[in-house]
Motif scaffolding. Structure first.
Motif, PDB file in Angstrom:
ATOM      1  N   LEU A  85       0.855  -1.179   0.000  1.00 15.07           N
ATOM      2  CA  LEU A  85       0.000   0.000   0.000  1.00 15.07           C
ATOM      3  C   LEU A  85       0.895   1.233   0.000  1.00 15.07           C
ATOM      4  N   GLN A  86       0.618   2.176  -0.874  1.00  9.37           N
ATOM      5  CA  GLN A  86       1.452   3.366  -1.045  1.00  9.37           C
ATOM      6  C   GLN A  86       1.137   4.434   0.009  1.00  9.37           C
ATOM      7  N   GLY A  87       1.113   4.037   1.289  1.00  5.56           N
ATOM      8  CA  GLY A  87       0.718   4.964   2.343  1.00  5.56           C
ATOM      9  C   GLY A  87       1.802   5.285   3.344  1.00  5.56           C
ATOM     10  N   THR A  88       3.059   5.065   2.982  1.00  2.00           N
ATOM     11  CA  THR A  88       4.141   5.285   3.949  1.00  2.00           C
ATOM     12  C   THR A  88       4.329   6.757   4.290  1.00  2.00           C
ATOM     13  N   ARG A  89       3.854   7.668   3.436  1.00  2.00           N
ATOM     14  CA  ARG A  89       4.035   9.106   3.690  1.00  2.00           C
ATOM     15  C   ARG A  89       2.754   9.812   4.105  1.00  2.00           C
ATOM     16  N   TRP A  90       1.683   9.048   4.300  1.00  2.00           N
ATOM     17  CA  TRP A  90       0.435   9.669   4.742  1.00  2.00           C
ATOM     18  C   TRP A  90       0.596  10.148   6.177  1.00  2.00           C
ATOM     19  N   PRO A  91      -0.024  11.271   6.522  1.00  2.00           N
ATOM     20  CA  PRO A  91      -0.017  11.701   7.916  1.00  2.00           C
ATOM     21  C   PRO A  91      -0.724  10.668   8.806  1.00  2.00           C
ATOM     22  N   VAL A  92      -0.337  10.627  10.069  1.00  2.00           N
ATOM     23  CA  VAL A  92      -0.914   9.700  11.038  1.00  2.00           C
ATOM     24  C   VAL A  92      -1.512  10.505  12.180  1.00  2.00           C
ATOM     25  N   LEU A  93      -2.813  10.323  12.414  1.00  2.00           N
ATOM     26  CA  LEU A  93      -3.448  10.939  13.575  1.00  2.00           C
ATOM     27  C   LEU A  93      -3.335   9.968  14.741  1.00  2.00           C
ATOM     28  N   THR A  94      -3.058  10.493  15.913  1.00  2.00           N
ATOM     29  CA  THR A  94      -2.840   9.641  17.079  1.00  2.00           C
ATOM     30  C   THR A  94      -3.804   9.995  18.200  1.00  2.00           C
ATOM     31  N   ALA A  95      -3.952   9.060  19.124  1.00  2.00           N
ATOM     32  CA  ALA A  95      -4.784   9.294  20.302  1.00  2.00           C
ATOM     33  C   ALA A  95      -4.209  10.444  21.124  1.00  2.00           C
ATOM     34  N   ASP A  96      -2.877  10.547  21.182  1.00  2.00           N
ATOM     35  CA  ASP A  96      -2.230  11.619  21.946  1.00  2.00           C
ATOM     36  C   ASP A  96      -2.556  12.986  21.387  1.00  2.00           C
ATOM     37  N   GLY A  97      -2.669  13.072  20.069  1.00  2.00           N
ATOM     38  CA  GLY A  97      -2.900  14.358  19.435  1.00  2.00           C
ATOM     39  C   GLY A  97      -4.361  14.753  19.369  1.00  2.00           C
ATOM     40  N   SER A  98      -5.256  13.977  19.975  1.00  2.00           N
ATOM     41  CA  SER A  98      -6.685  14.246  19.824  1.00  2.00           C
ATOM     42  C   SER A  98      -7.233  15.179  20.905  1.00  2.00           C
ATOM     43  N   GLY A  99      -6.376  15.665  21.746  1.00  2.00           N
ATOM     44  CA  GLY A  99      -6.829  16.602  22.778  1.00  2.00           C
ATOM     45  C   GLY A  99      -7.508  15.897  23.936  1.00  2.00           C
ATOM     46  N   SER A 100      -8.011  16.700  24.840  1.00  2.00           N
ATOM     47  CA  SER A 100      -8.667  16.124  26.011  1.00  2.00           C
ATOM     48  C   SER A 100     -10.169  16.059  25.774  1.00  2.00           C
ATOM     49  N   GLY A 101     -10.852  15.434  26.678  1.00  2.00           N
ATOM     50  CA  GLY A 101     -12.303  15.337  26.574  1.00  2.00           C
ATOM     51  C   GLY A 101     -12.747  13.894  26.511  1.00  2.00           C
ATOM     52  N   THR A 102     -14.042  13.730  26.611  1.00  2.00           N
ATOM     53  CA  THR A 102     -14.593  12.387  26.567  1.00  2.00           C
ATOM     54  C   THR A 102     -14.906  12.025  25.120  1.00  2.00           C
ATOM     55  N   GLY A 103     -15.279  10.793  24.939  1.00  2.00           N
ATOM     56  CA  GLY A 103     -15.670  10.348  23.603  1.00  2.00           C
ATOM     57  C   GLY A 103     -14.570   9.601  22.888  1.00  2.00           C
ATOM     58  N   TRP A 104     -14.898   9.222  21.689  1.00  2.00           N
ATOM     59  CA  TRP A 104     -14.027   8.406  20.843  1.00  2.00           C
ATOM     60  C   TRP A 104     -12.832   9.223  20.374  1.00  2.00           C
TER      61      TRP A 104
END
Length: 167
Positions: free
Chosen positions: A78-97
């Protein structure tokens, strides 16, 4: 810009696949460094095609986080080695998914014209569904059968959505 947010488990790599893929071919198996994965080669080809489209930005939104581009992509081609990655750490605080929070933050930061979000949990996440209704025609939510991953019809819907003119 049009953004495709993509999960791995239950989307690209189904849970406990059996029989044939939705394309009528056998499952392919590969070692993704930490564990073996099953996938449909046709889906990988289709995702590579979506990623190559002009104006489409692909983003990893998976619990695999950095492991997706590092291990999964080379294992299944899969040609996705350079796609950005969103992480749980970067999702801020708060409840929810955490994935909803991370996606909302990324959408606010990057301002895409349209968003396609593919995750096998979407059908079960009421808050994500509510947020999706607010975006209306700007958002396509795909929640594949986790035992099959993205189907040919779902991939076709994703392509049509990312190609269409919004206005």
């Amino acid at each position: 810009m049009r953004t495709l947010y993509l999960d791995v488990d239950g989307v690209i790599c189904p849970f406990g696949p059996s029989g044939t893929t939705g394309w009528g071919t056998g499952w392919r198996y590969s070692d993704a460094g930490l564990l073996p994965v099953a996938y449909a080669a046709e889906l990988v080809d289709g995702l590579n095609g979506l990623a190559a489209m002009d104006g489409v930005r692909c983003v990893w939104l998976t619990s695999w986080e950095e492991l997706a581009p590092q291990y999964l992509c080379p294992a299944i081609r899969l040609q996705g080695t350079r796609w950005p990655v969103l992480t749980a750490d970067g999702s801020g605080s708060g409840t929810g998914w955490w994935k909803l929070r991370a996606l909302q933050h990324d959408v606010e930061t990057t301002g895409p014209e349209v968003v396609a979000w593919v995750d096998d949990q979407l059908a079960f996440e009421a808050e994500a569904q509510s947020w999706g209704r607010l975006l209306g025609r700007r958002l396509l939510m795909v929640s594949p059968d986790p035992r099959q991953g993205v189907s040919p019809a779902e991939l076709a819907d994703m392509r049509a959505f990312l190609e269409r003119r919004l206005f």
